[in-house]
Design a protein around this motif. Structure first.
Motif, short mmCIF file in Angstrom:
data_model
loop_
_atom_site.label_atom_id
_atom_site.label_comp_id
_atom_site.label_asym_id
_atom_site.label_seq_id
_atom_site.Cartn_x
_atom_site.Cartn_y
_atom_site.Cartn_z
N LEU A 237 0.82 -1.22 0.00
CA LEU A 237 0.00 0.00 0.00
C LEU A 237 0.85 1.26 0.00
N GLY A 238 1.96 1.22 0.71
CA GLY A 238 2.81 2.41 0.78
C GLY A 238 2.75 3.06 2.15
N PHE A 239 3.89 3.56 2.60
CA PHE A 239 3.99 4.14 3.93
C PHE A 239 3.12 5.39 4.09
N CYS A 240 3.04 6.19 3.03
CA CYS A 240 2.24 7.42 3.12
C CYS A 240 0.75 7.11 3.23
N VAL A 241 0.32 6.00 2.64
CA VAL A 241 -1.08 5.59 2.73
C VAL A 241 -1.41 5.21 4.18
N TRP A 242 -0.50 4.42 4.80
CA TRP A 242 -0.72 4.08 6.21
C TRP A 242 -0.86 5.35 7.04
N ASP A 243 0.09 6.26 6.83
CA ASP A 243 0.13 7.48 7.63
C ASP A 243 -1.15 8.29 7.46
N ASP A 244 -1.63 8.39 6.23
CA ASP A 244 -2.84 9.16 5.96
C ASP A 244 -4.06 8.51 6.60
N LYS B 25 -6.13 10.49 9.42
CA LYS B 25 -7.54 10.85 9.17
C LYS B 25 -8.51 9.88 9.85
N LYS B 26 -7.96 8.96 10.67
CA LYS B 26 -8.77 8.01 11.43
C LYS B 26 -9.72 7.21 10.54
N PHE B 27 -9.22 6.83 9.36
CA PHE B 27 -9.93 5.98 8.40
C PHE B 27 -11.23 6.60 7.89
N ARG B 28 -11.36 7.91 7.99
CA ARG B 28 -12.54 8.59 7.44
C ARG B 28 -12.30 8.87 5.96
N TYR B 29 -13.04 8.17 5.12
CA TYR B 29 -12.77 8.16 3.68
C TYR B 29 -12.80 9.56 3.07
N LYS B 30 -13.79 10.37 3.43
CA LYS B 30 -13.95 11.69 2.82
C LYS B 30 -12.76 12.62 3.07
N LYS B 31 -12.06 12.39 4.16
CA LYS B 31 -10.94 13.27 4.51
C LYS B 31 -9.60 12.76 4.01
N LEU B 32 -9.58 11.59 3.41
CA LEU B 32 -8.32 11.02 2.93
C LEU B 32 -7.77 11.81 1.76
N ALA B 33 -6.44 11.79 1.62
CA ALA B 33 -5.78 12.44 0.49
C ALA B 33 -6.16 11.72 -0.80
N LEU B 34 -6.09 12.43 -1.92
CA LEU B 34 -6.45 11.84 -3.21
C LEU B 34 -5.58 10.62 -3.51
N HIS B 35 -4.28 10.71 -3.20
CA HIS B 35 -3.37 9.59 -3.43
C HIS B 35 -3.85 8.34 -2.70
N THR B 36 -4.25 8.50 -1.45
CA THR B 36 -4.72 7.37 -0.65
C THR B 36 -5.98 6.76 -1.26
N LYS B 37 -6.91 7.60 -1.68
CA LYS B 37 -8.15 7.10 -2.27
C LYS B 37 -7.87 6.31 -3.55
N VAL B 38 -7.00 6.85 -4.40
CA VAL B 38 -6.67 6.17 -5.66
C VAL B 38 -6.00 4.83 -5.38
N VAL B 39 -5.07 4.80 -4.41
CA VAL B 39 -4.37 3.55 -4.08
C VAL B 39 -5.34 2.51 -3.55
N LEU B 40 -6.24 2.90 -2.68
CA LEU B 40 -7.20 1.95 -2.10
C LEU B 40 -8.14 1.39 -3.16
N TRP B 41 -8.66 2.27 -4.01
CA TRP B 41 -9.57 1.81 -5.07
C TRP B 41 -8.84 0.91 -6.07
N MET B 42 -7.66 1.32 -6.50
CA MET B 42 -6.91 0.53 -7.48
C MET B 42 -6.47 -0.80 -6.87
N SER B 43 -6.09 -0.80 -5.60
CA SER B 43 -5.69 -2.05 -4.94
C SER B 43 -6.85 -3.04 -4.90
N ALA B 44 -8.04 -2.53 -4.58
CA ALA B 44 -9.22 -3.40 -4.54
C ALA B 44 -9.53 -3.96 -5.92
N ILE B 45 -9.50 -3.10 -6.92
CA ILE B 45 -9.81 -3.53 -8.29
C ILE B 45 -8.81 -4.57 -8.78
#
Length: 463
Positions: free
Chosen positions: A212-219, A223-243
């Motif tokens: 996932l990447g260290f910055c994704v963990w940190d974000d 942001k306490k796992f609140r999706y709406k507040k996550l950085a764009l990079h984190t959102k893209v990584v999570l969606w792409m990882s799932a796909i």
């Protein structure tokens, strides 16, 4: 004019040289007689190949890790995997903190580039989280794997195997110690545990977590796992990882349902093998089925997954899922007649598309150049004549090259048969794949202080 001693490496060169020195030190240790079970010295090229594969968290091996290397050699490999997975500069930061020294502005800039962190003030906290998170995930992974390994190998060996494979999986390395166990031969990876739900689930989850990447963990933590507040990079990584996990798992089930790779199993066991086979090509290097038994579609899907890889700033290789996301979104923007790329109500700079395309094209150019070079070198290799007679040489070489450049470590079995020249090419590919194509390019580029002259514009027909 500055003398050689006065010149300072730029940050990109600092990172590239750091990995190179680590590889050379590791190769030197693996050349020692007591690094092998037999007590005989390993050739320098063989030790260099193994050290590069471990430091670049690839997993391609010339010698079976369990049968060839002694406990000392295996521990050296494990340390190289851990250092390579977390990154050279992470260990520099930890070492300086341990002796109570502070880093200067230059060293801090290098750390920011290696960690993908843009805020200098956040570096110390980020590296603490990287260290704590790594120990936590690898520790939990080792405990879970020990449930399967301790009954098979006893407490001492079972715990050692659990720790080794947890670190190897989390760092996306793919090294294993299963050679010669359960009456099997060498280079068997985790095939004995193909239907073991603990190993077949824990290992892929460790791979995904590390990828996932260290910055994704940190974000996520910040942001306490609140999706709406996550950085764009984190959102893209999570969606792409799932796909890139769900779709390949379904495709492996579809392609290999009646193939020799899956036909012997029931539905749940097939699902386990398909899930494992979908995750590990993203730079892990483990396998639970004979890769030579894959159908042509399964083979091609594996190569594509090796090409894509994991997330930027992680232990994974490949061109990275974020690179693929930017290219796809840029393509869709062009088809819609839009100049800007919009994702999740945010605009992405067009310069990122240029960088993504640069990585994409450079990766393919390097890969196909290496494929041609290896085909030329292996054409007259007596050890490869049988593969050439069966028209399998190209298939093997393509797989090997994408595995090395993507720092994956999967192989169809031809690595030990390659000539010295081909092994040296794979060493370079593993190094470039781990350090990064952009890092290598920027480390050799000369900085220009003068303003660039803009030439007249003229169009070229495309498509």
């Amino acid at each position: 004019m500055k003398t050689v001693s006065q010149r300072k490496l730029n940050p990109w060169q600092y990172l590239a040289v750091g990995f190179l020195l680590t590889i050379l030190i590791g190769a030197g240790l693996l050349c020692l007689p007591f690094a092998t079970r037999s007590g005989e010295r390993t050739t320098f090229v063989g030790a260099l190949f193994t050290s590069t594969s471990a430091t670049c968290v690839t997993g391609l091996i010339q010698y079976d890790t369990n049968l060839h290397w002694s406990t000392f050699g295996q521990v050296v490999i494990l340390c190289l995997i851990q250092l390579g997975g977390l990154g050279f500069m992470t260990f520099v930061s930890i070492a300086l903190s341990a002796v109570g020294k502070r880093m200067g502005m230059y060293e801090t800039k290098v750390l920011m580039l290696s960690a993908g962190e843009e805020r200098r003030s956040e570096l110390k906290r980020l590296f603490r989280r990287i260290l704590f998170g790594t120990l936590l995930f690898e520790g939990v992974g080792a405990l879970l794997l020990s449930i399967s390994f301790v009954p098979d190998f006893g407490w001492g060996r079972g715990l050692y195997y659990a720790v080794f494979h947890a670190v190897s999986a989390f760092c996306n390395a793919g090294f294993d110690l299963m050679g010669g166990t359960f009456g099997q031969g060498s280079f068997v990876s985790l095939t004995h545990y193909a239907t073991d739900p603990i190993v077949s689930v824990v290992v892929p989850l460790l791979i995904l977590t590390g990828g996932l990447g260290f910055c994704v963990w940190d974000d996520l933590l910040e942001k306490k796992f609140r999706y709406k507040k996550l950085a764009l990079h984190t959102k893209v990584v999570l969606w792409m990882s799932a796909i890139i996990v769900v779709i390949p798992t379904l495709l492996f089930l579809l392609f290999e349902w009646n193939s020799p790779a899956l036909a012997q199993y029931g539905f749940f066991e097939r699902l386990l093998v398909a899930f494992f086979s979908a995750v590990t090509p993203r730079t892990a290097g483990f396998n639970t089925v004979d890769l030579n038994a894959l159908s042509p579609m399964g083979y091609l899907l594996t190569v594509v997954l090796m090409f894509v890889g994991g997330s930027s700033g992680s232990t994974a290789g490949g061109i990275k899922i974020t690179t693929v996301a930017i290219i796809v979104m840029g393509m869709l923007s062009v088809f819609r007649g839009k100049e800007d790329i919009h994702v999740c109500k945010r605009r992405v700079e067009n310069g990122l598309l240029k960088q993504a395309l640069t990585v994409f094209v450079a990766f393919l150019f390097i890969a196909f150049t290496a494929i041609f070079a290896l085909l030329c070198m292996e054409n007259g290799n007596p050890k490869m004549q049988e593969l050439a007679a069966q028209n399998l040489l190209l298939k093997q070489i393509v797989f090997e090259v994408f595995s090395a450049l993507g720092t994956v470590g999967l192989t169809l079995g031809c690595t030990p048969l390659l000539t010295t020249g081909s092994k040296l090419i794979l060493i370079v590919l593993m190094y470039v794949g781990r350090v990064g194509i952009l890092t290598i390019g920027l480390s050799v580029a000369k900085a220009k202080s003068s303003a660039q002259i803009k030439r007249p514009v003229e169009n070229i027909l495309i498509g």
